[in-house]
Design a protein around this motif. Structure first.
Motif, PDB file in Angstrom:
ATOM      1  N   CYS A 113       0.839  -1.199   0.000  1.00 50.88           N
ATOM      2  CA  CYS A 113       0.000   0.000   0.000  1.00 50.88           C
ATOM      3  C   CYS A 113       0.875   1.250   0.000  1.00 50.88           C
ATOM      4  O   CYS A 113       0.612   2.210  -0.736  1.00 50.88           O
ATOM      5  CB  CYS A 113      -0.928  -0.011   1.211  1.00 50.88           C
ATOM      6  N   ILE A 114       1.922   1.233   0.806  1.00 50.39           N
ATOM      7  CA  ILE A 114       2.866   2.360   0.870  1.00 50.39           C
ATOM      8  C   ILE A 114       3.466   2.610  -0.507  1.00 50.39           C
ATOM      9  O   ILE A 114       3.550   3.750  -0.964  1.00 50.39           O
ATOM     10  CB  ILE A 114       3.941   2.087   1.942  1.00 50.39           C
ATOM     11  N   GLU A 115       3.852   1.551  -1.197  1.00 49.24           N
ATOM     12  CA  GLU A 115       4.399   1.676  -2.557  1.00 49.24           C
ATOM     13  C   GLU A 115       3.357   2.287  -3.489  1.00 49.24           C
ATOM     14  O   GLU A 115       3.664   3.188  -4.275  1.00 49.24           O
ATOM     15  CB  GLU A 115       4.840   0.301  -3.076  1.00 49.24           C
ATOM     16  N   ALA A 116       2.121   1.805  -3.415  1.00 54.36           N
ATOM     17  CA  ALA A 116       1.055   2.302  -4.287  1.00 54.36           C
ATOM     18  C   ALA A 116       0.769   3.780  -4.050  1.00 54.36           C
ATOM     19  O   ALA A 116       0.379   4.499  -4.975  1.00 54.36           O
ATOM     20  CB  ALA A 116      -0.215   1.472  -4.092  1.00 54.36           C
ATOM     21  N   LEU A 117       0.974   4.250  -2.835  1.00 61.35           N
ATOM     22  CA  LEU A 117       0.712   5.650  -2.495  1.00 61.35           C
ATOM     23  C   LEU A 117       1.868   6.582  -2.864  1.00 61.35           C
ATOM     24  O   LEU A 117       1.786   7.790  -2.666  1.00 61.35           O
ATOM     25  CB  LEU A 117       0.415   5.780  -0.989  1.00 61.35           C
ATOM     26  N   GLY A 118       2.949   6.007  -3.387  1.00 61.32           N
ATOM     27  CA  GLY A 118       4.101   6.822  -3.739  1.00 61.32           C
ATOM     28  C   GLY A 118       4.978   7.169  -2.553  1.00 61.32           C
ATOM     29  O   GLY A 118       5.844   8.035  -2.628  1.00 61.32           O
ATOM     30  N   LEU A 119       4.754   6.479  -1.457  1.00 61.15           N
ATOM     31  CA  LEU A 119       5.578   6.645  -0.264  1.00 61.15           C
ATOM     32  C   LEU A 119       6.693   5.609  -0.292  1.00 61.15           C
ATOM     33  O   LEU A 119       6.694   4.718  -1.132  1.00 61.15           O
ATOM     34  CB  LEU A 119       4.726   6.472   0.999  1.00 61.15           C
ATOM     35  N   GLY A 120       7.604   5.713   0.647  1.00 62.38           N
ATOM     36  CA  GLY A 120       8.660   4.731   0.775  1.00 62.38           C
ATOM     37  C   GLY A 120       8.711   4.210   2.192  1.00 62.38           C
ATOM     38  O   GLY A 120       8.332   4.920   3.139  1.00 62.38           O
ATOM     39  N   ALA A 121       9.173   2.987   2.355  1.00 60.25           N
ATOM     40  CA  ALA A 121       9.230   2.384   3.688  1.00 60.25           C
ATOM     41  C   ALA A 121      10.296   1.309   3.732  1.00 60.25           C
ATOM     42  O   ALA A 121      10.748   0.817   2.699  1.00 60.25           O
ATOM     43  CB  ALA A 121       7.877   1.779   4.056  1.00 60.25           C
ATOM     44  N   VAL A 122      10.651   0.948   4.939  1.00 62.88           N
ATOM     45  CA  VAL A 122      11.532  -0.195   5.150  1.00 62.88           C
ATOM     46  C   VAL A 122      11.039  -0.938   6.391  1.00 62.88           C
ATOM     47  O   VAL A 122      10.646  -0.334   7.377  1.00 62.88           O
ATOM     48  CB  VAL A 122      13.023   0.223   5.262  1.00 62.88           C
ATOM     49  N   TRP A 123      11.051  -2.259   6.289  1.00 67.21           N
ATOM     50  CA  TRP A 123      10.627  -3.151   7.365  1.00 67.21           C
ATOM     51  C   TRP A 123      11.877  -3.547   8.135  1.00 67.21           C
ATOM     52  O   TRP A 123      12.792  -4.134   7.579  1.00 67.21           O
ATOM     53  CB  TRP A 123       9.943  -4.348   6.744  1.00 67.21           C
ATOM     54  N   THR A 124      11.921  -3.236   9.412  1.00 68.63           N
ATOM     55  CA  THR A 124      13.011  -3.693  10.263  1.00 68.63           C
ATOM     56  C   THR A 124      12.434  -4.690  11.260  1.00 68.63           C
ATOM     57  O   THR A 124      11.389  -4.450  11.869  1.00 68.63           O
ATOM     58  CB  THR A 124      13.716  -2.534  10.994  1.00 68.63           C
ATOM     59  N   GLY A 125      13.098  -5.818  11.397  1.00 67.65           N
ATOM     60  CA  GLY A 125      12.603  -6.877  12.256  1.00 67.65           C
ATOM     61  C   GLY A 125      12.788  -6.575  13.736  1.00 67.65           C
ATOM     62  O   GLY A 125      13.796  -6.011  14.150  1.00 67.65           O
ATOM     63  N   ILE A 126      11.815  -6.971  14.494  1.00 65.45           N
ATOM     64  CA  ILE A 126      11.875  -6.880  15.957  1.00 65.45           C
ATOM     65  C   ILE A 126      11.909  -8.301  16.519  1.00 65.45           C
ATOM     66  O   ILE A 126      12.890  -8.743  17.068  1.00 65.45           O
ATOM     67  CB  ILE A 126      10.662  -6.115  16.522  1.00 65.45           C
ATOM     68  N   TYR A 127      10.777  -8.990  16.377  1.00 66.86           N
ATOM     69  CA  TYR A 127      10.666 -10.361  16.848  1.00 66.86           C
ATOM     70  C   TYR A 127      11.445 -11.277  15.909  1.00 66.86           C
ATOM     71  O   TYR A 127      11.403 -11.057  14.700  1.00 66.86           O
ATOM     72  CB  TYR A 127       9.185 -10.771  16.892  1.00 66.86           C
ATOM     73  N   PRO A 128      12.200 -12.245  16.387  1.00 60.13           N
ATOM     74  CA  PRO A 128      12.277 -12.820  17.720  1.00 60.13           C
ATOM     75  C   PRO A 128      13.472 -12.339  18.564  1.00 60.13           C
ATOM     76  O   PRO A 128      13.808 -12.992  19.545  1.00 60.13           O
ATOM     77  CB  PRO A 128      12.394 -14.314  17.428  1.00 60.13           C
ATOM     78  N   VAL A 129      14.100 -11.230  18.187  1.00 58.50           N
ATOM     79  CA  VAL A 129      15.269 -10.764  18.929  1.00 58.50           C
ATOM     80  C   VAL A 129      14.807 -10.164  20.261  1.00 58.50           C
ATOM     81  O   VAL A 129      14.205  -9.082  20.291  1.00 58.50           O
ATOM     82  CB  VAL A 129      16.086  -9.747  18.102  1.00 58.50           C
ATOM     83  N   GLU A 130      15.077 -10.884  21.350  1.00 58.05           N
ATOM     84  CA  GLU A 130      14.562 -10.498  22.670  1.00 58.05           C
ATOM     85  C   GLU A 130      14.934  -9.082  23.076  1.00 58.05           C
ATOM     86  O   GLU A 130      14.112  -8.365  23.649  1.00 58.05           O
ATOM     87  CB  GLU A 130      15.040 -11.487  23.736  1.00 58.05           C
ATOM     88  N   GLU A 131      16.170  -8.675  22.789  1.00 54.67           N
ATOM     89  CA  GLU A 131      16.607  -7.323  23.165  1.00 54.67           C
ATOM     90  C   GLU A 131      15.711  -6.270  22.506  1.00 54.67           C
ATOM     91  O   GLU A 131      15.269  -5.314  23.155  1.00 54.67           O
ATOM     92  CB  GLU A 131      18.066  -7.108  22.758  1.00 54.67           C
ATOM     93  N   ARG A 132      15.411  -6.440  21.228  1.00 55.50           N
ATOM     94  CA  ARG A 132      14.557  -5.490  20.516  1.00 55.50           C
ATOM     95  C   ARG A 132      13.135  -5.531  21.051  1.00 55.50           C
ATOM     96  O   ARG A 132      12.501  -4.493  21.254  1.00 55.50           O
ATOM     97  CB  ARG A 132      14.553  -5.796  19.020  1.00 55.50           C
ATOM     98  N   VAL A 133      12.616  -6.737  21.241  1.00 61.71           N
ATOM     99  CA  VAL A 133      11.264  -6.895  21.782  1.00 61.71           C
ATOM    100  C   VAL A 133      11.162  -6.189  23.126  1.00 61.71           C
ATOM    101  O   VAL A 133      10.243  -5.395  23.363  1.00 61.71           O
ATOM    102  CB  VAL A 133      10.897  -8.398  21.917  1.00 61.71           C
ATOM    103  N   ASN A 134      12.111  -6.457  24.015  1.00 60.66           N
ATOM    104  CA  ASN A 134      12.059  -5.884  25.365  1.00 60.66           C
ATOM    105  C   ASN A 134      12.194  -4.369  25.366  1.00 60.66           C
ATOM    106  O   ASN A 134      11.520  -3.683  26.139  1.00 60.66           O
ATOM    107  CB  ASN A 134      13.123  -6.533  26.257  1.00 60.66           C
ATOM    108  N   LYS A 135      13.057  -3.839  24.498  1.00 63.78           N
ATOM    109  CA  LYS A 135      13.221  -2.383  24.430  1.00 63.78           C
ATOM    110  C   LYS A 135      11.930  -1.694  24.004  1.00 63.78           C
ATOM    111  O   LYS A 135      11.548  -0.667  24.560  1.00 63.78           O
ATOM    112  CB  LYS A 135      14.359  -2.008  23.476  1.00 63.78           C
ATOM    113  N   LEU A 136      11.256  -2.263  22.996  1.00 63.35           N
ATOM    114  CA  LEU A 136      10.002  -1.659  22.543  1.00 63.35           C
ATOM    115  C   LEU A 136       8.880  -1.865  23.556  1.00 63.35           C
ATOM    116  O   LEU A 136       8.056  -0.967  23.761  1.00 63.35           O
ATOM    117  CB  LEU A 136       9.599  -2.193  21.178  1.00 63.35           C
TER     118      LEU A 136
END
Length: 177
Positions: A113-136
């Motif tokens: 949808c972001i692409e279709a709207l002419g926007l840009g995005a990047v997906w950064t993984g959180i799960y399953p990295v516990e440190e990232r999960v816990n920080k968020l």
């Protein structure tokens, strides 16, 4: 569906890319709501729809995501972010891990949808990295049953973006390995 509509859809899929640099243009609420609607249109196991979303637009909060996640430096110039989270109370009791597939489908729908709207995005993984999960979990004071899954930075692309050709016929196996 006409040929033109098919071409538009396929071009959108084939031209989706990770965008890490953004202009200073703000993203309007209507586009954010459309992106979220696309995410919620994803298929899910037994239609449990375990996803929820945290939308961040506050400049300080958006920038903080770049400090929380060492691979999310693009948040330093992003105009918004969406955190996809999974609700562990909305999963199959004997097969809890299906929420991962469900949240992945929702995330991909939003990226398209972001692409279709002419926007840009990047997906950064959180799960399953516990440190990232816990920080968020700590940063947003999330309830115990809510697990951060993905962090999406978004904005209007700064300059032309190159699409990677990921087609690899050697990864296709017909009828047998």
């Amino acid at each position: 569906m006409g040929k033109n509509e098919k071409e538009i859809i396929l071009n959108n899929i084939f031209n989706r890319k990770s965008v890490r640099t953004y202009t200073d243009d703000e993203i309007n609420k209507e586009d954010l709501l459309l992106i979220l609607k696309a995410g919620m249109s994803a298929p899910s196991t037994c239609n449990f729809q375990p996803w929820q979303f945290i939308v961040i637009q506050n400049n300080e909060t958006v920038k903080d995501m770049g400090n929380i996640h060492k691979y999310a430096k693009m948040f330093k110039n992003a105009k918004a972010g969406i955190i996809v989270v999974g609700d562990m109370e909305k999963t199959l009791k004997n097969s809890k891990d299906y929420w991962i597939e469900d949240c992945s489908a929702a995330t991909e729908n939003m990226l398209l949808c972001i692409e279709a709207l002419g926007l840009g995005a990047v997906w950064t993984g959180i799960y399953p990295v516990e440190e990232r999960v816990n920080k968020l979990k700590e940063y947003f004071n999330l309830p115990e049953n809510i697990v951060p899954f993905a962090l999406i930075a978004l904005g209007y692309p700064k300059g032309p973006q190159k699409v990677k050709n990921k087609w690899d016929e050697t990864k296709i196996h017909w009828e047998k390995w």
